[in-house]
Scaffold this active site. Structure first.
Site, PDB file in Angstrom:
ATOM      1  N   ALA A  90       0.862  -1.191   0.000  1.00  0.00           N
ATOM      2  CA  ALA A  90       0.000   0.000   0.000  1.00  0.00           C
ATOM      3  C   ALA A  90       0.890   1.230   0.000  1.00  0.00           C
ATOM      4  O   ALA A  90       2.013   1.198   0.508  1.00  0.00           O
ATOM      5  CB  ALA A  90      -0.929   0.006   1.206  1.00  0.00           C
ATOM      6  N   GLY A 104       1.664   2.816  -8.514  1.00  0.00           N
ATOM      7  CA  GLY A 104       2.259   2.146  -9.671  1.00  0.00           C
ATOM      8  C   GLY A 104       1.345   2.107 -10.882  1.00  0.00           C
ATOM      9  O   GLY A 104       1.738   1.584 -11.940  1.00  0.00           O
ATOM     10  N   GLU A 110      -5.865  -3.933  -8.942  1.00  0.00           N
ATOM     11  CA  GLU A 110      -5.617  -4.161  -7.521  1.00  0.00           C
ATOM     12  C   GLU A 110      -6.922  -4.163  -6.730  1.00  0.00           C
ATOM     13  O   GLU A 110      -7.133  -5.005  -5.860  1.00  0.00           O
ATOM     14  CB  GLU A 110      -4.682  -3.081  -6.977  1.00  0.00           C
ATOM     15  CG  GLU A 110      -3.250  -3.226  -7.440  1.00  0.00           C
ATOM     16  CD  GLU A 110      -2.366  -2.057  -7.047  1.00  0.00           C
ATOM     17  OE1 GLU A 110      -1.141  -2.218  -7.085  1.00  0.00           O
ATOM     18  OE2 GLU A 110      -2.898  -0.985  -6.721  1.00  0.00           O
TER      19      GLU A 110
END
Length: 231
Positions: A90, A104, A110
């Protein structure tokens, strides 16, 4: 704390998370430097204990390649019903275990993996801890067709939008062909209210507020201790 010390702590936290993975389970794997240590620890368990997993899904090609290099077969999220456990990193974690992710650029995948998991564990070092969410740009993935309108709307709302740029000086393009607008608000004034606003904004694909999703955080501290926070 230098990088060598930091990596040592990350590795210890990752090994602890790897020990929580049950044999013949369905596992979700995130991405990042700490998760890379977690994948290595899974490889060690596979070599020494014969760890076998029913399915593995991941949130990045980098993690996929690393897992495959260790002999694991990686599936697509669409090929499973639900992960038993997802382990990820995280960008920021608040006291109540809400988080900001997407630094990212993989926030959409995610979040899809996280919400389709029975349990979510984040492994982080203490630099990612905050009392209130903030101290990190909040990523918002937007459709190119209406991105300019989204940007102007965010400006009008005082959300301090900034285009995420790639190394070539052009706008960063996500895996799904979209752009990312980073909101430079610090701290996030009302995370659930902002999440609801973004969820109902046409043109927004996904945002990096991961609220009420994480069950446990494993934290590597600079004093060498590993802390386990459970919601």
């Amino acid at each position: 704390m230098d990088k060598e010390q930091q990596d040592k702590l990350k590795k210890e936290a990752a090994i602890k998370a790897a020990k929580m993975v049950k044999n013949n389970s369905v596992l979700g794997v995130g991405t990042g430097s700490t998760v890379a240590f977690f994948i290595d620890a899974l490889g060690d368990r596979k070599a020494k204990e014969g760890l076998s997993l029913k399915h593995i899904v991941t949130t990045s090609n980098r993690s996929k390649k690393q897992l495959e290099s260790l002999g694991f077969k990686v599936d697509k999220l669409s090929e499973i019903d639900q992960a038993d456990l997802t382990v990820d990193g995280a960008d920021r974690v608040a006291d109540n275990l809400d988080g900001i992710k997407g630094g990212g650029g993989a926030l959409t995948l995610e979040k899809n993996v996280a919400v389709n998991s029975k349990k979510v564990i984040w492994i982080v070092d203490e630099s990612k801890l905050v009392h209130r969410l903030g101290d990190f740009p909040l990523p918002v993935e937007v459709l190119p067709i209406s991105c300019e309108q989204n940007f102007k709307k965010f400006e009008q709302e005082g959300l301090k939008p900034q285009w995420r740029m790639a190394e070539d000086g052009k706008r960063y393009v996500t895996h799904y062909g979209n752009y990312i607008i980073d909101l430079a608000i610090d701290p996030v004034p009302a995370p659930h209210g902002l999440a609801d606003y973004l969820d109902h904004t046409v043109g927004v694909v996904e945002h990096g507020l991961f609220l009420d999703m994480c069950d446990e955080v494993i934290i590597a501290h600079s004093d060498g201790t590993i802390e386990d926070k459970i919601k």
